[in-house]
Design an enzyme around this catalytic site. Structure first.
Site, PDB file in Angstrom:
ATOM      1  N   LYS A 176       7.918  56.978  -1.206  1.00 29.82           N
ATOM      2  CA  LYS A 176       9.282  56.734  -1.669  1.00 29.82           C
ATOM      3  C   LYS A 176       9.881  57.996  -2.270  1.00 29.82           C
ATOM      4  O   LYS A 176      11.006  58.394  -1.940  1.00 29.82           O
ATOM      5  CB  LYS A 176       9.295  55.605  -2.688  1.00 29.82           C
ATOM      6  CG  LYS A 176      10.666  55.330  -3.282  1.00 29.82           C
ATOM      7  CD  LYS A 176      10.577  54.376  -4.452  1.00 29.82           C
ATOM      8  CE  LYS A 176      11.835  54.441  -5.284  1.00 29.82           C
ATOM      9  NZ  LYS A 176      11.698  53.766  -6.580  1.00 29.82           N
ATOM     10  N   ASP A 194      13.574  50.984  -2.659  1.00 21.93           N
ATOM     11  CA  ASP A 194      13.158  50.587  -3.999  1.00 21.93           C
ATOM     12  C   ASP A 194      13.402  49.088  -4.141  1.00 21.93           C
ATOM     13  O   ASP A 194      13.687  48.387  -3.169  1.00 21.93           O
ATOM     14  CB  ASP A 194      13.908  51.383  -5.065  1.00 21.93           C
ATOM     15  CG  ASP A 194      15.389  51.015  -5.125  1.00 21.93           C
ATOM     16  OD1 ASP A 194      15.890  50.308  -4.210  1.00 21.93           O
ATOM     17  OD2 ASP A 194      16.052  51.439  -6.087  1.00 21.93           O
TER      18      ASP A 194
END
Length: 267
Positions: A176, A194
């Site tokens: 991420k 997210d």
């Protein structure tokens, strides 16, 4: 006085069930007492499941959703403060399990004295820790920031690599974080998923997936190319300020008529 007889051990199914019920009653009573002390009922933990519509929107609707996002905000920006790719990388590493606002309060003074890997390395772990002490997990994060700075200096000439594989081997950097840095610093059309993007994608739904990795892969495959670069920011901002977790603000949502979420709020 005759000795009290000790009851035989409970070995049958009925006996075991009785003991289980007794333990459950005891646990329930303990919860009630705790509830009274806290002044509020104890409720079960919230489920992590995301309610979705029956099927994802069709390609034409998907395109219209992003056309509206683009029309409303053609150049969306992230809310983390940074001055170069290195400070962006550090800010994203520090943002894990923390708010952007809290990170910005800490990194303002930090970046004023250490905005390059060389300066961060010279600052040292103890001083970095003092700057980020207000952020959750600050001990581990300070250690990671100094360690990744050392790797950048020793292996990359002080530059942040524009490679997913090279970024992911840095301490504190996962898929991420690497995707965010590639997207913002280097203009790579990655969609780092997210909690906000995961919720929004499954709610509308744009792409239905059980994990953030699956949602990221799915979105990167279906979001029209002209919108892919900024999709990350549009979806985060939409989830943070409109399509909220507990009570989405559907009446003011600019894609409410296109969204298939079955539990829209009325007002």
């Amino acid at each position: 006085m005759p000795a009290r007889k000790t009851p035989p051990p409970v070995t049958d199914r009925a006996g075991r069930d009785a003991k289980a019920r007794a333990r459950a009653r005891s646990g329930s009573a303990a919860k009630s007492r705790a509830s009274a002390r806290l002044g509020a009922p104890i409720t079960p933990a919230l489920s992590a499941a995301v309610e979705t519509a029956p099927e994802a929107v069709d390609p034409a609707t998907l395109t219209e959703i992003f056309r509206r996002f683009h029309a409303a905000e053609p150049e969306p920006k992230g809310e983390l403060h940074y001055v170069n790719p290195f400070t962006l990388l550090v800010a994203v590493v520090l943002s894990a399990q923390a708010t952007d606002r809290g990170v910005n309060l800490a990194t303002g003074p930090l970046f004023a004295v250490a905005d390059t890997p060389e300066k961060m390395l010279a600052l040292g772990e103890d001083q970095v820790r003092d700057f980020v002490r207000t952020i959750g997990l600050f001990n581990t994060k300070a250690k990671n920031v100094v360690a990744l700075s050392r790797i950048l200096v020793e292996e990359h000439g002080g530059a942040v690599p524009a490679s997913l594989d090279a970024l992911q081997v840095l301490p504190g950097v996962g898929a991420k974080t690497a995707s965010v840095v590639l997207n913002i610093a280097f203009g790579v059309p990655r969609i780092a998923v997210d909690t906000h993007i995961f919720r929004v994608s499954n709610r509308i739904p744009l792409f239905v997936g059980a994990t953030t990795d699956k949602v990221q892969a799915g979105l990167e495959a279906i979001v029209p190319e002209p919108y892919r670069l900024h999709a990350h920011h549009w979806l985060i901002l939409h989830g943070r300020y409109t399509c909220k977790a507990r009570k989405p603000e559907c009446p003011r949502c600019l894609i409410a008529d296109l969204c298939r979420y079955p539990s829209k709020t009325a007002g």
